[in-house]
Design a protein around this motif. Structure first.
Motif, PDB file in Angstrom:
ATOM      1  N   GLY A  39       0.963  -1.178  -0.202  1.00 50.95           N
ATOM      2  CA  GLY A  39      -0.128  -0.106  -0.133  1.00 50.95           C
ATOM      3  C   GLY A  39       1.010   1.213  -0.024  1.00 50.95           C
ATOM      4  N   GLY A  40       1.837   1.537   0.902  1.00 46.90           N
ATOM      5  CA  GLY A  40       2.788   2.373   0.835  1.00 46.90           C
ATOM      6  C   GLY A  40       3.498   2.676  -0.380  1.00 46.90           C
ATOM      7  N   MET A  41       3.902   1.338  -1.143  1.00 52.14           N
ATOM      8  CA  MET A  41       4.481   1.693  -2.319  1.00 52.14           C
ATOM      9  C   MET A  41       3.844   2.168  -3.490  1.00 52.14           C
ATOM     10  SD  MET A  41       6.157  -2.083  -2.751  1.00 52.14           S
ATOM     11  CE  MET A  41       6.160  -1.878  -4.648  1.00 52.14           C
ATOM     12  N   PHE A  42       2.454   1.943  -3.638  1.00 53.16           N
ATOM     13  CA  PHE A  42       1.404   2.569  -4.678  1.00 53.16           C
ATOM     14  C   PHE A  42       1.104   3.810  -4.445  1.00 53.16           C
ATOM     15  CE2 PHE A  42       1.686  -1.404  -6.749  1.00 53.16           C
ATOM     16  CZ  PHE A  42       0.747  -2.218  -6.222  1.00 53.16           C
ATOM     17  N   ILE A  43       1.007   4.094  -2.897  1.00 53.54           N
ATOM     18  CA  ILE A  43       0.774   5.589  -2.618  1.00 53.54           C
ATOM     19  C   ILE A  43       2.107   6.552  -3.144  1.00 53.54           C
ATOM     20  CG2 ILE A  43       0.608   7.194  -0.670  1.00 53.54           C
ATOM     21  CD1 ILE A  43      -1.175   5.266   0.605  1.00 53.54           C
ATOM     22  N   PHE A  44       3.124   6.059  -2.852  1.00 51.10           N
ATOM     23  CA  PHE A  44       4.250   6.898  -3.333  1.00 51.10           C
ATOM     24  C   PHE A  44       4.442   6.730  -4.908  1.00 51.10           C
ATOM     25  CE2 PHE A  44       6.099   8.677   0.282  1.00 51.10           C
ATOM     26  CZ  PHE A  44       6.024   7.962   1.192  1.00 51.10           C
ATOM     27  N   PHE A  45       4.079   5.486  -5.599  1.00 52.25           N
ATOM     28  CA  PHE A  45       4.030   5.846  -6.961  1.00 52.25           C
ATOM     29  C   PHE A  45       2.993   6.760  -7.687  1.00 52.25           C
ATOM     30  CE2 PHE A  45       6.860   2.641  -6.950  1.00 52.25           C
ATOM     31  CZ  PHE A  45       6.468   1.208  -6.952  1.00 52.25           C
ATOM     32  N   GLY A  46       1.901   6.863  -6.810  1.00 53.25           N
ATOM     33  CA  GLY A  46       0.647   7.733  -7.316  1.00 53.25           C
ATOM     34  C   GLY A  46       1.363   9.216  -7.039  1.00 53.25           C
ATOM     35  N   PHE A  51       4.386  19.808 -17.570  1.00 54.72           N
ATOM     36  CA  PHE A  51       3.783  21.094 -17.797  1.00 54.72           C
ATOM     37  C   PHE A  51       4.366  22.383 -17.329  1.00 54.72           C
ATOM     38  CE2 PHE A  51       0.064  19.907 -20.088  1.00 54.72           C
ATOM     39  CZ  PHE A  51      -0.546  18.683 -19.428  1.00 54.72           C
ATOM     40  N   TYR A  52       5.005  22.404 -16.292  1.00 61.55           N
ATOM     41  CA  TYR A  52       5.646  23.568 -15.912  1.00 61.55           C
ATOM     42  C   TYR A  52       6.902  23.853 -15.509  1.00 61.55           C
ATOM     43  CZ  TYR A  52       0.681  24.678 -14.392  1.00 61.55           C
ATOM     44  OH  TYR A  52      -0.697  24.964 -14.462  1.00 61.55           O
ATOM     45  N   VAL A  53       7.804  22.470 -15.892  1.00 57.45           N
ATOM     46  CA  VAL A  53       9.286  22.784 -15.609  1.00 57.45           C
ATOM     47  C   VAL A  53       9.925  22.465 -16.957  1.00 57.45           C
ATOM     48  CG1 VAL A  53      11.160  21.471 -14.184  1.00 57.45           C
ATOM     49  CG2 VAL A  53       8.995  22.011 -13.142  1.00 57.45           C
ATOM     50  N   TYR A  54       9.593  21.639 -17.621  1.00 57.78           N
ATOM     51  CA  TYR A  54      10.458  21.277 -18.810  1.00 57.78           C
ATOM     52  C   TYR A  54      10.540  22.388 -19.800  1.00 57.78           C
ATOM     53  CZ  TYR A  54       9.799  16.250 -17.380  1.00 57.78           C
ATOM     54  OH  TYR A  54       9.869  15.103 -16.708  1.00 57.78           O
ATOM     55  N   PRO A  55      11.746  22.513 -20.367  1.00 65.58           N
ATOM     56  CA  PRO A  55      11.794  23.706 -21.221  1.00 65.58           C
ATOM     57  C   PRO A  55      11.177  23.075 -22.640  1.00 65.58           C
ATOM     58  CG  PRO A  55      13.865  22.300 -21.272  1.00 65.58           C
ATOM     59  CD  PRO A  55      12.844  21.901 -19.971  1.00 65.58           C
ATOM     60  N   PRO A  56      11.010  23.933 -23.693  1.00 63.89           N
ATOM     61  CA  PRO A  56      10.500  23.626 -25.080  1.00 63.89           C
ATOM     62  C   PRO A  56      11.392  22.462 -25.628  1.00 63.89           C
ATOM     63  CG  PRO A  56      11.401  25.912 -25.106  1.00 63.89           C
ATOM     64  CD  PRO A  56      11.514  25.685 -23.647  1.00 63.89           C
ATOM     65  N   GLN A  57      10.603  21.672 -26.587  1.00 66.32           N
ATOM     66  CA  GLN A  57      11.422  20.660 -27.089  1.00 66.32           C
ATOM     67  C   GLN A  57      12.435  21.031 -28.182  1.00 66.32           C
ATOM     68  OE1 GLN A  57       8.820  17.683 -28.868  1.00 66.32           O
ATOM     69  NE2 GLN A  57       9.239  16.262 -27.115  1.00 66.32           N
ATOM     70  N   VAL A 105       5.497  14.266 -11.533  1.00 71.61           N
ATOM     71  CA  VAL A 105       5.823  14.053 -12.973  1.00 71.61           C
ATOM     72  C   VAL A 105       5.046  14.832 -14.039  1.00 71.61           C
ATOM     73  CG1 VAL A 105       6.412  12.563 -14.637  1.00 71.61           C
ATOM     74  CG2 VAL A 105       7.331  11.968 -12.762  1.00 71.61           C
ATOM     75  N   ILE A 106       3.735  14.661 -13.727  1.00 68.48           N
ATOM     76  CA  ILE A 106       2.835  15.347 -14.745  1.00 68.48           C
ATOM     77  C   ILE A 106       2.930  16.620 -14.377  1.00 68.48           C
ATOM     78  CG2 ILE A 106       0.363  15.785 -15.064  1.00 68.48           C
ATOM     79  CD1 ILE A 106      -0.088  12.737 -14.380  1.00 68.48           C
ATOM     80  N   TRP A 107       2.992  17.084 -13.206  1.00 68.38           N
ATOM     81  CA  TRP A 107       3.154  18.723 -13.440  1.00 68.38           C
ATOM     82  C   TRP A 107       4.410  18.968 -13.627  1.00 68.38           C
ATOM     83  CZ3 TRP A 107       6.713  21.639 -10.495  1.00 68.38           C
ATOM     84  CH2 TRP A 107       6.224  22.730 -10.196  1.00 68.38           C
ATOM     85  N   GLN A 108       5.437  18.308 -13.344  1.00 65.41           N
ATOM     86  CA  GLN A 108       6.654  18.988 -14.075  1.00 65.41           C
ATOM     87  C   GLN A 108       6.639  19.063 -15.737  1.00 65.41           C
ATOM     88  OE1 GLN A 108       9.585  15.639 -13.014  1.00 65.41           O
ATOM     89  NE2 GLN A 108      10.516  16.975 -11.336  1.00 65.41           N
TER      90      GLN A 108
END
Lengths: 265, 81
Positions: free
Chosen positions: A202-209, A220-226, A215-218
Motif C-alpha cells: 500500500g505504501g509503495m502504490f501511494i508513493f508511486f501515485g 507542464f511547468y518545468v520542462y523547457p520547450p522541445q 511528474v505530470i506537473w513537471q
C-alpha cells in the motif's frame, strides 16, 4: 571432562534441539543430537522501515491496526515500535529518542532475551524470576522427562475426549512447560506470517501515485520547450542522411533499406 | 499422541559439500556448454555469414560515388557542382 559439565552440555544441546525443531518429543534422558535449523526469514529491509515508519501510519490506520494486533509481541518493525511505546507496557522494546523517559526502559547492559530465527539461544532464559510452580518444574527437569509425561496422561475411552485430552496434554505437557521456562516463542510461532506485506504494498502504490502526479506537473511547468531535432521534418531528413552515409550497412540500419527499390526491405 | 520413548534420527553430518557438488556441477557444466553453443550458432555464425555475403560482391568505388552524389562529403562535392 567433568561429568557435571558433560550433563549440562547435554541439557543445553537438548534445549537447542527443541528450540530449533519446535517439536516436543517425549524422550528419556538420553543424548540427542543437536543441529541448528535453517536460518529462516531475514529481518525486514531498512527501506521498508523508512517507508512505513513516519508517513504511512497516518494514512492507513485500518491496515496498521490490523497488523498491530498480530504483531504486538515482536520488535522487528518500526511501526510496532512506535505504537508499542504508546500502547503497551510489557515486553522488551528499544528506547526511542531518549529525551522523554519511558518508565520501564530496556537496560541494555544486562543480558537480553530475544526471539530470533538465526540466533537460537539468547543470553538469558525467558523466565528469570521463577515462582513456586516454575521452581518445582525446574526440579523435575533434572530427572528423566518421560516419567512425568506419563503421569499427566488421563486414560479415556471416548474418541472426542481423547483428542481434547491429547491437545490439553500437549499444552500442559512437561516438555513444552520446560521449554516455555527458557523460551518465549517456538520456531513456528516466530515464523508465523504477518499482514505487513499489505502495509508495504500500500505504501509503495501511494508513493508511486504521488510521484506520478509530480511528474505530470513537471511536464507542464518545468520542462523547457522541445529542441527542433524532435520534429517530424527534421527526423525524416536525419533518416535520409543516415542512409546516404551507409550507417551499419551489413547488419544494422542501412542493411534494412533496399537501395535499388528505394524502400525498406 | 504416543507417550512412549521416541528419538529423532541423527541428521547427516558429513559429505554435504560433496553431495551438493555431485549434483550441481554436471548441471552447471551442461548449461554453460549449451549457452556457449547457442551463442555460437545463433549469433557468431550468422554474423560471419552476413559479413561474407556483404563483401562478396562489394564495389567500393560505386558505393563511394553514390555517397558523393548524396552530398554527405565535405572533401568532394557532387559531380554536378
Amino acid at each position: 571432562m567433568d561429568l557435571t559439565c558433560f550433563l549440562q552440555a547435554k541439557k543445553l544441546l537438548k534445549c537447542l534441539w527443541y528450540r530449533v525443531e519446535g517439536e516436543f518429543c517425549y524422550c528419556s534422558n538420553n543424548f540427542h543430537y543437536a543441529t541448528v535449523g535453517d536460518s529462516g526469514l531475514p529481518q525486514p529491509a531498512m527501506w521498508k522501515l523508512i517507508l512505513l515508519g513516519h508517513i504511512f501510519s497516518y494514512i492507513s490506520p485500518l491496515l496498521v491496526f490490523q497488523m498491530l494486533h498480530l504483531k504486538l509481541g515482536r520488535v522487528g518493525c518500526l511501526l510496532t515500535r512506535r505504537a508499542m511505546v504508546a500502547l503497551t507496557d510489557s515486553g522488551a522494546r528499544l528506547s526511542t529518542h531518549g529525551h522523554h523517559e519511558v518508565s520501564d526502559q530496556l537496560d541494555m547492559s544486562q543480558p537480553m532475551y530475544w526471539d530470533r530465527l538465526d540466533t537460537p539461544l539468547p543470553d538469558r532464559p525467558w523466565k528469570d524470576v521463577l515462582d513456586a510452580t516454575d521452581k518445582s518444574l525446574k526440579q523435575k527437569e533434572k530427572g528423566p522427562w518421560s516419567a512425568l509425561s506419563k503421569e499427566e496422561k488421563i486414560a479415556c475411552k471416548c474418541l472426542f475426549r481423547y483428542f481434547i485430552n491429547c491437545l490439553w496434554s500437549y499444552i500442559t505437557s512437561f516438555s513444552i512447560l520446560v521449554y516455555r521456562l527458557k523460551f518465549n516463542h517456538t520456531y513456528p510461532e516466530m515464523k508465523r506470517p504477518s499482514q505487513e506485506w499489505k502495509t508495504v504494498i500500500g505504501g509503495m502504490f501511494i508513493f508511486f501515485g504521488i510521484t506520478g502526479l509530480v511528474v505530470i506537473w513537471q511536464s507542464f511547468y518545468v520542462y523547457p520547450p522541445q529542441p527542433p531535432t524532435f520534429g517530424e521534418d527534421w527526423q525524416a531528413k536525419q533518416v535520409q542522411r543516415m542512409l546516404d552515409m551507409r550507417i551499419n550497412p551489413i547488419e544494422g540500419f542501412s542493411a534494412k533499406w533496399d537501395y535499388e527499390k528505394k524502400q525498406w526491405k | 499422541m504416543s507417550y512412549s520413548k521416541m528419538s529423532l534420527a541423527k541428521p547427516v553430518m558429513r559429505g554435504l559439500l560433496g553431495k551438493r557438488l555431485r549434483f550441481h556441477l554436471p548441471i552447471a557444466f551442461a548449461l554453460s556448454l549449451m549457452a556457449a553453443a547457442a551463442f555460437k550458432f545463433g549469433v557468431t555464425e550468422p554474423r560471419k555469414r552476413a559479413y561474407a555475403d556483404f563483401y562478396k560482391n562489394y564495389d567500393a568505388t560505386k558505393e563511394f560515388n553514390n555517397m558523393r552524389e548524396a552530398g554527405i562529403f565535405e572533401s568532394v562535392r557532387p559531380t554536378g557542382k
